[in-house]
Design an enzyme around this catalytic site. Structure first.
Site, short mmCIF file in Angstrom:
data_model
loop_
_atom_site.label_atom_id
_atom_site.label_comp_id
_atom_site.label_asym_id
_atom_site.label_seq_id
_atom_site.Cartn_x
_atom_site.Cartn_y
_atom_site.Cartn_z
N ASP A 48 38.80 76.61 54.09
CA ASP A 48 38.71 75.63 53.00
C ASP A 48 37.44 74.79 53.14
OD1 ASP A 48 41.74 75.78 51.80
OD2 ASP A 48 41.71 76.07 53.96
N ASP A 81 39.29 80.16 50.75
CA ASP A 81 38.70 79.11 49.92
C ASP A 81 37.28 78.87 50.42
OD1 ASP A 81 40.81 78.95 48.22
OD2 ASP A 81 41.43 76.93 48.77
N TYR A 84 34.19 76.44 46.64
CA TYR A 84 34.85 75.56 45.66
C TYR A 84 33.92 75.33 44.47
CZ TYR A 84 38.52 74.43 48.97
OH TYR A 84 39.60 74.50 49.82
N HIS A 213 45.28 83.37 53.79
CA HIS A 213 44.90 82.03 53.31
C HIS A 213 46.10 81.11 53.20
CE1 HIS A 213 42.88 78.81 51.26
NE2 HIS A 213 43.72 78.89 50.23
N HIS A 222 50.64 71.61 50.34
CA HIS A 222 51.22 72.78 49.67
C HIS A 222 52.56 73.18 50.27
CE1 HIS A 222 47.72 73.44 47.18
NE2 HIS A 222 46.94 73.44 48.24
N HIS A 248 44.53 76.87 53.40
CA HIS A 248 45.21 76.40 52.18
C HIS A 248 45.58 74.92 52.26
CE1 HIS A 248 46.80 77.00 48.26
NE2 HIS A 248 48.07 76.91 48.60
N ASP A 249 46.36 74.51 53.24
CA ASP A 249 46.56 73.08 53.45
C ASP A 249 45.37 72.54 54.24
OD1 ASP A 249 48.81 72.38 52.05
OD2 ASP A 249 50.20 72.83 53.68
N HIS A 250 44.80 71.44 53.74
CA HIS A 250 43.55 70.92 54.30
C HIS A 250 43.86 70.02 55.49
CE1 HIS A 250 41.31 71.54 50.21
NE2 HIS A 250 41.95 72.62 50.63
#
Length: 330
Positions: A48, A81, A84, A213, A222, A248-250
Site C-alpha cells: 500500500d 496497491d 494510488y 493483498h 477493512h 490492504h489494511d494500512h
C-alpha cells in the site's frame, strides 16, 4: 458485498463449479530465486505504498534501504496497491517512476521486487503492471496475477485476491475496475483455487508462505475478508501453510490462530496510514497492532524464521521467531 442469500448464491455457485469443473490444466507461473550460499534468505515486505513519495512513502523507503543493507536482503515483496489511487493508465504512466523507480533508490533495494496486485491496481490498466515493458524500464519489477516463487528453503505462493471480493463487482460505486483476464469470474476463481491447492500440495519446501493483498484476519479498517475466509483459508489450512502475508489494511499487524498453525501478518504501512482505526480482536490471537507506517523484514533458515516490524523511523516495533523444529513461536 453480497448480502444474505445473494452472496450465499454466488458462493454456492462457485463451490458447485469447483466440484463439477474438470481438473485445471493450467499451472501457476513458477519463478526461482536462489538462497544465499549459506542456505539463508532475507527479504523485506511492504504494501500500500504508491503515492509519489507522499504520506511518508519516501521516509519508509529510506528506512527500508537502511534495514535492507543491514540484513543483506535478497529481494522485496509488495503486498499490492502499488499505485494510488487508480493503478497505472498504461506502461508509459509517469507514476511508475514517481512512485517506484524514483523512490526506492537505496543500493540495498536494487533487488527483485515480487509484486501482487491490489484493488487500487485493478482500477487502472492491469495489463500495464503485468507488461514486460515495465521490467525493461526497471529490471527489478516482477508482477503476475498469481505465481509461485521457489527460493529453495521456502516457496512463496502469490495469490490474486481482488477478484474474490464481491463488492467490487456488485457495488463498485464510482470506481471502475479492469476485469479483463478475470471474467467469467467463477471460472477464473475456480481455476485459481485449484491451481493454488495443487501447487501447495506439490510443494516439498520446508516453508510455505502465501502472499495476497487482502486480509484474512485483521483488526484494521477493512477487517476480515469473508470471501477469503470461506474459499482460500481452508486450502491454506489443509496444506500446512506457515504464514499468510497481506496488505490492504494500512497498518502493521501480527495475528496467530487458535485453530491452525498459520500466522497472519499485515504489512500495509508503505505510505498513508489510518491512525486509531482498529477493531477489537481475540486477545489470545492478537500479538501486535500498529496503526502507523512501516514495513516487515524476514530472515530465514531451514529451521527458523525471524520477523521484525519496523516503523517509519526504522525503529523495531515488534519481533518474534517461528521454529520449524519445535513448531512454536516466541
Amino acid at each position: 458485498m453480497f448480502e444474505g442469500g445473494h452472496r450465499l448464491l454466488f458462493l454456492g455457485g462457485l463451490l458447485l463449479w469447483l466440484c463439477m469443473a474438470s481438473p485445471a490444466t493450467s499451472e501457476l507461473q513458477r519463478l526461482q530465486h536462489r538462497a544465499k550460499p549459506d542456505g539463508t534468505l532475507s527479504f523485506l515486505v511492504v504494501g500500500d505504498w504508491g503515492r509519489e513519495g507522499n504520506y511518508n512513502q519516501s521516509e519508509v523507503a529510506s528506512q527500508m534501504g537502511v534495514i535492507g543493507e543491514k540484513v543483506d536482503i535478497d529481494f522485496v515483496i509488495s503486498t499490492g496497491d502499488n499505485f494510488y489511487e487508480d493503478g497505472l493508465t498504461g506502461v508509459d504512466d509517469p507514476a511508475f517512476s514517481k512512485s517506484f523507480a524514483d523512490i526506492y533508490t537505496a543500493p540495498s533495494l536494487q533487488k527483485p521486487w515480487y509484486n501482487v496486485l491490489g484493488n487500487h491496481d485493478y482500477r487502472g490498466d492491469v495489463e500495464a503492471q503485468l507488461s514486460p515493458v515495465l521490467k525493461e524500464k526497471d529490471s527489478r519489477w516482477v508482477c503476475f496475477r498469481s505465481f509461485v516463487l521457489d527460493a529453495e528453503i521456502v516457496e512463496f505462493f502469490f495469490v490474486d485476491t481482488t477478484p474474490f471480493v464481491d463488492k467490487y463487482f456488485t457495488d463498485p460505486g464510482e470506481h471502475k475496475y479492469d476485469w479483463k483476464g478475470v471474467e467469467p469470474r467463477e471460472e477464473y476463481l475456480s481455476n485459481l483455487l485449484k491451481d493454488v491447492d495443487s501447487a501447495l500440495k506439490d510443494s516439498s519446501a520446508k516453508w510455505k508462505i502465501v502472499v495476497g493483498h487482502h486480509t484474512i484476519k485483521s483488526a484494521g479498517h477493512h477487517g476480515v475478508t469473508v470471501e477469503l475466509v470461506e474459499l482460500l483459508l481452508p486450502i491454506l489450512q489443509a496444506n500446512d501453510v506457515d504464514l499468510y502475508v497481506n496488505g490492504h489494511d494500512h497498518c502493521l499487524e501480527h495475528i496467530t490462530s487458535t485453530d491452525s498453525e498459520i500466522q497472519f501478518i499485515t504489512s500495509g504501512g508503505g505510505s498513508k496510514a489510518w491512525r486509531g482505526d482498529i477493531k477489537s480482536w481475540k486477545p489470545e490471537e492478537m500479538k501486535f497492532y500498529y496503526d502507523g507506517q512501516g514495513f516487515l523484514s524476514m530472515n530465514m533458515t531451514g529451521d527458523r524464521a525471524d520477523l521484525i516490524l519496523y516503523d517509519v523511523f526504522g525503529q523495531v516495533l515488534h519481533k518474534w521467531f517461528v521454529s520449524k523444529q519445535l513448531h512454536d513461536t516466541a
